[in-house]
Motif scaffolding. Structure first.
Motif, PDB file in Angstrom:
ATOM      1  N   ALA A   1       0.847  -1.188   0.000  1.00 13.25           N
ATOM      2  CA  ALA A   1       0.000   0.000   0.000  1.00 13.25           C
ATOM      3  C   ALA A   1       0.878   1.231   0.000  1.00 13.25           C
ATOM      4  CB  ALA A   1      -0.920  -0.002   1.221  1.00 13.25           C
ATOM      5  N   GLU A   2       0.241   2.416  -0.083  1.00 13.52           N
ATOM      6  CA  GLU A   2       1.003   3.660  -0.124  1.00 13.52           C
ATOM      7  C   GLU A   2       1.682   3.933   1.218  1.00 13.52           C
ATOM      8  OE1 GLU A   2      -1.609   6.116  -3.437  1.00 13.52           O
ATOM      9  OE2 GLU A   2      -1.964   6.469  -1.299  1.00 13.52           O
ATOM     10  N   GLY A   3       0.949   3.776   2.297  1.00 17.96           N
ATOM     11  CA  GLY A   3       1.517   4.085   3.608  1.00 17.96           C
ATOM     12  C   GLY A   3       1.828   2.816   4.385  1.00 17.96           C
ATOM     13  N   ILE A   4       3.019   2.765   5.021  1.00 20.32           N
ATOM     14  CA  ILE A   4       3.421   1.572   5.782  1.00 20.32           C
ATOM     15  C   ILE A   4       3.924   1.999   7.158  1.00 20.32           C
ATOM     16  CG2 ILE A   4       4.963  -0.432   5.878  1.00 20.32           C
ATOM     17  CD1 ILE A   4       5.146  -0.308   2.841  1.00 20.32           C
ATOM     18  N   MET A   5       3.394   1.339   8.194  1.00 20.72           N
ATOM     19  CA  MET A   5       3.898   1.541   9.551  1.00 20.72           C
ATOM     20  C   MET A   5       4.095   0.182  10.206  1.00 20.72           C
ATOM     21  SD  MET A   5       1.864   4.844  11.182  1.00 20.72           S
ATOM     22  CE  MET A   5       0.203   4.257  10.871  1.00 20.72           C
ATOM     23  N   VAL A   6       5.164   0.069  10.988  1.00 20.05           N
ATOM     24  CA  VAL A   6       5.370  -1.102  11.837  1.00 20.05           C
ATOM     25  C   VAL A   6       5.081  -0.679  13.270  1.00 20.05           C
ATOM     26  CG1 VAL A   6       7.011  -2.796  12.690  1.00 20.05           C
ATOM     27  CG2 VAL A   6       7.084  -2.093  10.280  1.00 20.05           C
ATOM     28  N   VAL A   7       4.153  -1.419  13.924  1.00 22.19           N
ATOM     29  CA  VAL A   7       3.683  -1.065  15.262  1.00 22.19           C
ATOM     30  C   VAL A   7       4.043  -2.194  16.228  1.00 22.19           C
ATOM     31  CG1 VAL A   7       1.697  -0.380  16.665  1.00 22.19           C
ATOM     32  CG2 VAL A   7       1.795   0.242  14.229  1.00 22.19           C
ATOM     33  N   GLY A   8       4.690  -1.854  17.359  1.00 17.95           N
ATOM     34  CA  GLY A   8       5.061  -2.855  18.353  1.00 17.95           C
ATOM     35  C   GLY A   8       3.872  -3.317  19.174  1.00 17.95           C
TER      36      GLY A   8
ATOM     37  N   LEU B   1       3.377  -9.542  12.190  1.00 16.03           N
ATOM     38  CA  LEU B   1       4.638  -9.899  11.537  1.00 16.03           C
ATOM     39  C   LEU B   1       5.074 -11.284  12.025  1.00 16.03           C
ATOM     40  CD1 LEU B   1       6.621  -6.527  11.614  1.00 16.03           C
ATOM     41  CD2 LEU B   1       5.693  -7.698   9.608  1.00 16.03           C
ATOM     42  N   PRO B   2       5.677 -12.091  11.161  1.00 15.33           N
ATOM     43  CA  PRO B   2       6.040 -13.469  11.543  1.00 15.33           C
ATOM     44  C   PRO B   2       7.315 -13.527  12.388  1.00 15.33           C
ATOM     45  CG  PRO B   2       6.694 -13.010   9.278  1.00 15.33           C
ATOM     46  CD  PRO B   2       5.983 -11.780   9.757  1.00 15.33           C
ATOM     47  N   ASP B   3       7.657 -14.759  12.779  1.00 13.79           N
ATOM     48  CA  ASP B   3       8.936 -15.064  13.437  1.00 13.79           C
ATOM     49  C   ASP B   3       9.101 -14.363  14.779  1.00 13.79           C
ATOM     50  OD1 ASP B   3       9.541 -16.604  11.178  1.00 13.79           O
ATOM     51  OD2 ASP B   3      10.454 -14.875  10.173  1.00 13.79           O
ATOM     52  N   GLY B   4       8.004 -14.225  15.527  1.00 11.48           N
ATOM     53  CA  GLY B   4       8.102 -13.729  16.880  1.00 11.48           C
ATOM     54  C   GLY B   4       8.624 -12.317  17.007  1.00 11.48           C
ATOM     55  N   GLN B   5       8.348 -11.458  16.049  1.00 12.17           N
ATOM     56  CA  GLN B   5       8.858 -10.083  16.091  1.00 12.17           C
ATOM     57  C   GLN B   5       8.070  -9.195  17.059  1.00 12.17           C
ATOM     58  OE1 GLN B   5      10.087  -8.322  12.223  1.00 12.17           O
ATOM     59  NE2 GLN B   5       9.378 -10.230  11.289  1.00 12.17           N
ATOM     60  N   GLN B   6       6.983  -9.721  17.627  1.00 16.84           N
ATOM     61  CA  GLN B   6       6.181  -8.953  18.581  1.00 16.84           C
ATOM     62  C   GLN B   6       5.784  -7.593  18.011  1.00 16.84           C
ATOM     63  OE1 GLN B   6       5.228 -10.306  21.768  1.00 16.84           O
ATOM     64  NE2 GLN B   6       5.912 -12.053  20.512  1.00 16.84           N
ATOM     65  N   ALA B   7       5.325  -7.611  16.759  1.00 20.69           N
ATOM     66  CA  ALA B   7       4.935  -6.373  16.085  1.00 20.69           C
ATOM     67  C   ALA B   7       3.949  -6.706  14.973  1.00 20.69           C
ATOM     68  CB  ALA B   7       6.150  -5.646  15.523  1.00 20.69           C
ATOM     69  N   MET B   8       3.360  -5.688  14.425  1.00 19.96           N
ATOM     70  CA  MET B   8       2.426  -5.846  13.302  1.00 19.96           C
ATOM     71  C   MET B   8       2.745  -4.794  12.260  1.00 19.96           C
ATOM     72  SD  MET B   8      -0.916  -4.303  15.266  1.00 19.96           S
ATOM     73  CE  MET B   8      -0.407  -5.145  16.782  1.00 19.96           C
ATOM     74  N   ILE B   9       2.328  -5.075  11.001  1.00 19.01           N
ATOM     75  CA  ILE B   9       2.513  -4.102   9.920  1.00 19.01           C
ATOM     76  C   ILE B   9       1.155  -3.538   9.548  1.00 19.01           C
ATOM     77  CG2 ILE B   9       2.415  -5.913   8.135  1.00 19.01           C
ATOM     78  CD1 ILE B   9       4.398  -4.119   6.517  1.00 19.01           C
ATOM     79  N   LEU B  10       1.069  -2.229   9.480  1.00 17.03           N
ATOM     80  CA  LEU B  10      -0.180  -1.553   9.142  1.00 17.03           C
ATOM     81  C   LEU B  10      -0.004  -0.881   7.786  1.00 17.03           C
ATOM     82  CD1 LEU B  10      -2.559   0.394  11.376  1.00 17.03           C
ATOM     83  CD2 LEU B  10      -1.749   1.514   9.301  1.00 17.03           C
ATOM     84  N   LEU B  11      -0.881  -1.233   6.840  1.00 16.53           N
ATOM     85  CA  LEU B  11      -0.875  -0.656   5.500  1.00 16.53           C
ATOM     86  C   LEU B  11      -2.049   0.303   5.377  1.00 16.53           C
ATOM     87  CD1 LEU B  11      -0.286  -3.949   3.464  1.00 16.53           C
ATOM     88  CD2 LEU B  11       1.411  -2.452   4.509  1.00 16.53           C
ATOM     89  N   ALA B  12      -1.780   1.523   4.904  1.00 16.33           N
ATOM     90  CA  ALA B  12      -2.829   2.544   4.778  1.00 16.33           C
ATOM     91  C   ALA B  12      -2.894   3.044   3.348  1.00 16.33           C
ATOM     92  CB  ALA B  12      -2.550   3.710   5.726  1.00 16.33           C
ATOM     93  N   LEU B  13      -4.061   2.946   2.739  1.00 16.60           N
ATOM     94  CA  LEU B  13      -4.277   3.417   1.373  1.00 16.60           C
ATOM     95  C   LEU B  13      -5.194   4.637   1.417  1.00 16.60           C
ATOM     96  CD1 LEU B  13      -3.853   2.821  -1.684  1.00 16.60           C
ATOM     97  CD2 LEU B  13      -5.954   1.509  -1.606  1.00 16.60           C
ATOM     98  N   ASP B  14      -4.690   5.779   0.921  1.00 15.08           N
ATOM     99  CA  ASP B  14      -5.466   7.023   0.926  1.00 15.08           C
ATOM    100  C   ASP B  14      -6.648   6.886  -0.039  1.00 15.08           C
ATOM    101  OD1 ASP B  14      -6.475   9.602   0.772  1.00 15.08           O
ATOM    102  OD2 ASP B  14      -4.504  10.545   0.835  1.00 15.08           O
ATOM    103  N   MET B  15      -7.869   7.021   0.501  1.00 12.20           N
ATOM    104  CA  MET B  15      -9.083   6.863  -0.302  1.00 12.20           C
ATOM    105  C   MET B  15      -9.771   8.206  -0.582  1.00 12.20           C
ATOM    106  SD  MET B  15      -9.255   3.600  -0.801  1.00 12.20           S
ATOM    107  CE  MET B  15     -10.954   3.243  -1.250  1.00 12.20           C
ATOM    108  N   SER B  16      -9.078   9.309  -0.351  1.00 12.21           N
ATOM    109  CA  SER B  16      -9.705  10.627  -0.503  1.00 12.21           C
ATOM    110  C   SER B  16     -10.243  10.843  -1.912  1.00 12.21           C
ATOM    111  CB  SER B  16      -8.706  11.738  -0.164  1.00 12.21           C
ATOM    112  OG  SER B  16      -8.230  11.615   1.152  1.00 12.21           O
ATOM    113  N   VAL B  17      -9.405  10.580  -2.932  1.00 10.64           N
ATOM    114  CA  VAL B  17      -9.811  10.822  -4.314  1.00 10.64           C
ATOM    115  C   VAL B  17     -10.973   9.912  -4.697  1.00 10.64           C
ATOM    116  CG1 VAL B  17      -9.077  10.707  -6.724  1.00 10.64           C
ATOM    117  CG2 VAL B  17      -7.535  11.648  -4.995  1.00 10.64           C
TER     118      VAL B  17
END
Length: 447
Positions: free
Chosen positions: A164-171, A250-266
């Motif tokens: 996606a356009e926006g990517i964040m990794v959150v613990g 996220l796999p392999d015990g990273q104790q985190a997740m990846i958040l994908l954000a797609l701008d839907m304004s248009v």
């Protein structure tokens, strides 16, 4: 004998004209007249052949004779309206028949948008052909745009499954560990400013009070992906940003997740624009027939639910045809826009005014105390536009006849209420014009 003339290869989806008449000389005359339009012209000499042609070729307008052997024009029109490919193709009947109420009722009931007598007046026919072709081209463009929007939505959904356009990794503590430049631009800050901040501080909807009880954390604990197609982020200035979110562990015990954000304004803005265009009259900016029918159904539903009194006013201009004939159709369009403004000025902000075709307007009045309230509004509308008027250097004399149907006394369906108001309007015209009439079920029963 089958006949097809003037067939030009259509490019850029330019829609042509189909002329249907059993007399060859009429087809030849019509072809010569329509050359000025600079559109492909297809001439067919029978109703059955016309339907076969329409099954293979898209056109923007059908000029249809009524009195033809074996299959008359009314039957051709009815079959066109039953076919999804030609359901909305505009039809003008061109006939030597006397335009009695019965003939007009059959024509418009079969799906025609206009009815012209032979011999046609070239200037009037060419004006109507141009206007209807422009409207059909616009409708086709709007349909293609809507289809394009649906394709883009499907494409965006596939993106959500991969990137996606926006990517964040959150613990697992709810704090942002990484943010790419795209999400930073979306939120109006830098990646460094995002890093270390709490994710919930940037989430506008869905509202979550605490991280460990939030849907994000709970899905992560279960090892599940959370997808939110109608979420909103809050940028650094506090404004809401519509997005589609996908949050996966996220796999392999990273104790985190990846958040994908797609701008839907248009996409959402385009969808709102399409919805608005679909219910708006292009000439006046009022509700069109489709928008009016939606509002009338909503009023009927409110009446059934709350018992709130309501009324439908059906207004037809008196003297407008003379303005069109004497000043021209461009002047007529200006007068219609003037009338729209005058009518709107007489109404409350929450009354719904629509132009449903030609010089016909409707008004839906809710929150009425009694029928006399509707009568007062009708009287005000008639007074507002009747008499000698001046506008943009034009001088014209205009009036209005108004029919009133009350809810639920005069009907509980769209068809019944609209028919009652239309019947009352014609009663007002027969009574001398520039006046209003309430629907009288005993004097004029619904058919």
């Amino acid at each position: 004998m089958g006949m097809e003339v003037g067939v030009v290869q259509e490019q850029d989806q330019t829609l042509g004209i189909l002329v249907v008449d059993d007399r060859v000389e009429n087809l030849e005359d019509m072809q010569e007249l329509l050359e000025e339009i600079e559109r492909p012209v297809h001439c067919i000499d029978s109703g059955a052949k016309a339907l076969e042609f329409l099954a293979q070729t898209q056109v923007g307008l059908v000029l249809l004779d009524v009195q033809m052997p074996r299959m008359d024009g009314f039957e051709v029109a009815r079959r066109m309206r039953e076919d999804p490919r030609t359901r909305f193709t505009p039809i003008i009947f061109i006939s030597g028949m006397i335009q009695t109420d019965d003939v007009l009722s059959q024509g418009y009931g079969a799906g025609a948008v206009d009815f012209m007598s032979k011999p046609v007046q070239p200037a009037i026919l060419l004006h109507k052909v141009r206007a209807l072709l422009e409207h059909e081209q616009y409708r086709s463009s709007l349909l293609r745009l809507s289809q394009q929007l649906e394709r883009e939505r499907a494409f965006n959904a596939s993106i959500l499954d991969n990137t996606a356009e926006g990517i964040m990794v959150v613990g697992d503590d709810g704090r942002i560990r990484f943010a790419n430049p795209a999400i930073a631009r979306m939120l109006g800050c830098t990646s460094d400013e995002l890093a270390g901040s709490e994710l919930l501080g940037w989430i506008d909807t869905p509202h979550e009070d605490h991280w460990h009880t939030s849907s994000f954390h709970q899905h992560w604990q279960r090892g599940e992906t959370l997808r939110l197609h109608d979420a909103n982020l809050r940028n650094c200035e506090g404004r809401s940003v519509p997005v589609a979110l996908s949050c996966s562990p996220l796999p392999d015990g990273q104790q985190a997740m990846i958040l994908l954000a797609l701008d839907m304004s248009v996409v959402r803005d385009l969808h709102r624009q399409l919805e608005s265009l679909a219910i708006t009259d292009a000439l006046t900016g009022l509700l069109n027939r489709r928008g009016f029918l939606q509002e009338l159904q909503a009023s009927i539903s409110r009446n059934e639910r709350t018992g709130q009194k309501a009324a439908l006013l059906f207004l037809d201009l008196d003297g407008f045809k003379l303005i069109n004939d004497s000043l021209g159709h461009e002047a007529g369009d200006k007068v219609l826009r003037w009338v729209s403004g005058q009518l709107k000025a007489c109404l409350r902000p929450y009354d719904r005014l629509a132009r449903i075709g030609g010089d016909e307007f409707t008004v839906i009045l809710d929150s009425l105390n009694s029928p006399s309230d509707a009568a007062s509004v009708a009287h005000k509308l008639i007074d507002q536009i009747s008499g000698e008027q001046q506008f943009e250097g034009m001088h014209f004399n205009l009036g209005a006849s108004v029919g009133i149907a009350c809810l639920p006394a005069d009907g509980t369906t769209i068809e019944d209420v609209l028919r009652a108001a239309d019947t009352a309007m014609y009663a007002a015209k027969r009574g001398g014009r520039r006046q209003f009439r309430f629907y009288d079920a005993e004097a004029q029963p619904l058919s």
